[in-house]
Scaffold this motif. Structure first.
Motif, PDB file in Angstrom:
ATOM      1  N   ASN A   6       0.786  -1.423  -0.123  1.00 33.16           N
ATOM      2  CA  ASN A   6      -0.152   0.242  -0.204  1.00 33.16           C
ATOM      3  C   ASN A   6       0.957   1.524  -0.185  1.00 33.16           C
ATOM      4  OD1 ASN A   6      -1.869   1.567   0.100  1.00 33.16           O
ATOM      5  ND2 ASN A   6      -3.027   1.010   2.319  1.00 33.16           N
ATOM      6  N   VAL A   8      -0.376   4.316  -1.274  1.00 33.39           N
ATOM      7  CA  VAL A   8      -1.497   5.433  -1.423  1.00 33.39           C
ATOM      8  C   VAL A   8      -1.449   6.030  -0.082  1.00 33.39           C
ATOM      9  CG1 VAL A   8      -4.285   6.108  -0.745  1.00 33.39           C
ATOM     10  CG2 VAL A   8      -2.959   3.953  -1.955  1.00 33.39           C
ATOM     11  N   LEU A  52      -0.802  -1.017  -4.903  1.00 35.21           N
ATOM     12  CA  LEU A  52      -1.413   0.167  -4.824  1.00 35.21           C
ATOM     13  C   LEU A  52      -1.430   1.561  -4.706  1.00 35.21           C
ATOM     14  CD1 LEU A  52      -4.317  -0.779  -1.802  1.00 35.21           C
ATOM     15  CD2 LEU A  52      -4.685  -0.917  -4.153  1.00 35.21           C
ATOM     16  N   THR A  53      -1.061   2.577  -5.585  1.00 37.15           N
ATOM     17  CA  THR A  53      -0.337   3.800  -5.622  1.00 37.15           C
ATOM     18  C   THR A  53      -1.122   4.986  -5.846  1.00 37.15           C
ATOM     19  OG1 THR A  53      -0.357   3.069  -8.422  1.00 37.15           O
ATOM     20  CG2 THR A  53       1.471   2.816  -6.640  1.00 37.15           C
ATOM     21  N   GLY A  54      -1.132   5.810  -5.436  1.00 38.88           N
ATOM     22  CA  GLY A  54      -1.936   6.988  -5.236  1.00 38.88           C
ATOM     23  C   GLY A  54      -2.111   7.662  -4.118  1.00 38.88           C
ATOM     24  N   SER A  55      -3.030   8.444  -4.635  1.00 37.94           N
ATOM     25  CA  SER A  55      -3.473   9.690  -2.923  1.00 37.94           C
ATOM     26  C   SER A  55      -5.223   9.293  -3.057  1.00 37.94           C
ATOM     27  CB  SER A  55      -3.446  11.429  -3.295  1.00 37.94           C
ATOM     28  OG  SER A  55      -4.441  11.682  -4.229  1.00 37.94           O
ATOM     29  N   TYR A  56      -5.630   9.520  -1.864  1.00 40.85           N
ATOM     30  CA  TYR A  56      -6.962   9.453  -1.678  1.00 40.85           C
ATOM     31  C   TYR A  56      -8.454   9.136  -2.420  1.00 40.85           C
ATOM     32  CZ  TYR A  56      -7.678  14.425   0.334  1.00 40.85           C
ATOM     33  OH  TYR A  56      -7.784  15.307   0.027  1.00 40.85           O
ATOM     34  N   GLU A  58      -7.516   9.095  -5.961  1.00 39.07           N
ATOM     35  CA  GLU A  58      -7.630   8.609  -6.950  1.00 39.07           C
ATOM     36  C   GLU A  58      -5.864   7.399  -7.242  1.00 39.07           C
ATOM     37  OE1 GLU A  58      -9.279   6.829 -10.041  1.00 39.07           O
ATOM     38  OE2 GLU A  58      -9.730   8.926  -9.394  1.00 39.07           O
ATOM     39  N   TYR A  59      -6.767   6.190  -6.643  1.00 39.24           N
ATOM     40  CA  TYR A  59      -5.287   5.614  -6.630  1.00 39.24           C
ATOM     41  C   TYR A  59      -5.130   4.496  -7.530  1.00 39.24           C
ATOM     42  CZ  TYR A  59      -8.227   2.758  -3.769  1.00 39.24           C
ATOM     43  OH  TYR A  59     -10.341   2.268  -3.205  1.00 39.24           O
ATOM     44  N   THR A  60      -4.677   3.520  -8.329  1.00 32.61           N
ATOM     45  CA  THR A  60      -4.446   2.410  -9.402  1.00 32.61           C
ATOM     46  C   THR A  60      -3.903   1.299  -8.010  1.00 32.61           C
ATOM     47  OG1 THR A  60      -2.029   3.177  -9.585  1.00 32.61           O
ATOM     48  CG2 THR A  60      -3.605   4.379 -10.720  1.00 32.61           C
TER      49      THR A  60
END
Length: 82
Positions: A6, A8, A52-56, A58-60
């Protein structure tokens, strides 16, 4: 076995008063944490890695291997509900 990584980005707790963005970030973090626990409990024959990558906001979700039978189920579980 399913391994979840994770990455994110979430906002920290607000220091004074209620900040709407901090509250939203906290809510997403809690919901995602519960879903990750459910994903880790799934029984699989092969090893599956979930990233899981990205921010709260929008994550991929990246699943390796993509052709695993459980891949679609994992994607559905971790997808952000509107």
């Amino acid at each position: 076995m399913i391994k979840v990584d994770n990455k994110v980005f979430f906002l920290g707790k607000s220091k004074g008063g209620i900040n709407k963005e901090n509250q939203l970030s906290s809510n997403v973090q809690g919901a995602l944490k519960k879903q990750i626990i459910k994903v880790k409990k799934l029984k699989t024959a092969k090893d599956i890695k979930v990233k899981l990558t990205g921010s709260y906001k929008e994550y991929t979700i990246e699943i390796t291997p993509k052709d695993a039978p459980e891949a679609a189920k994992i994607m559905a579980m971790l997808k952000k509900k509107a």
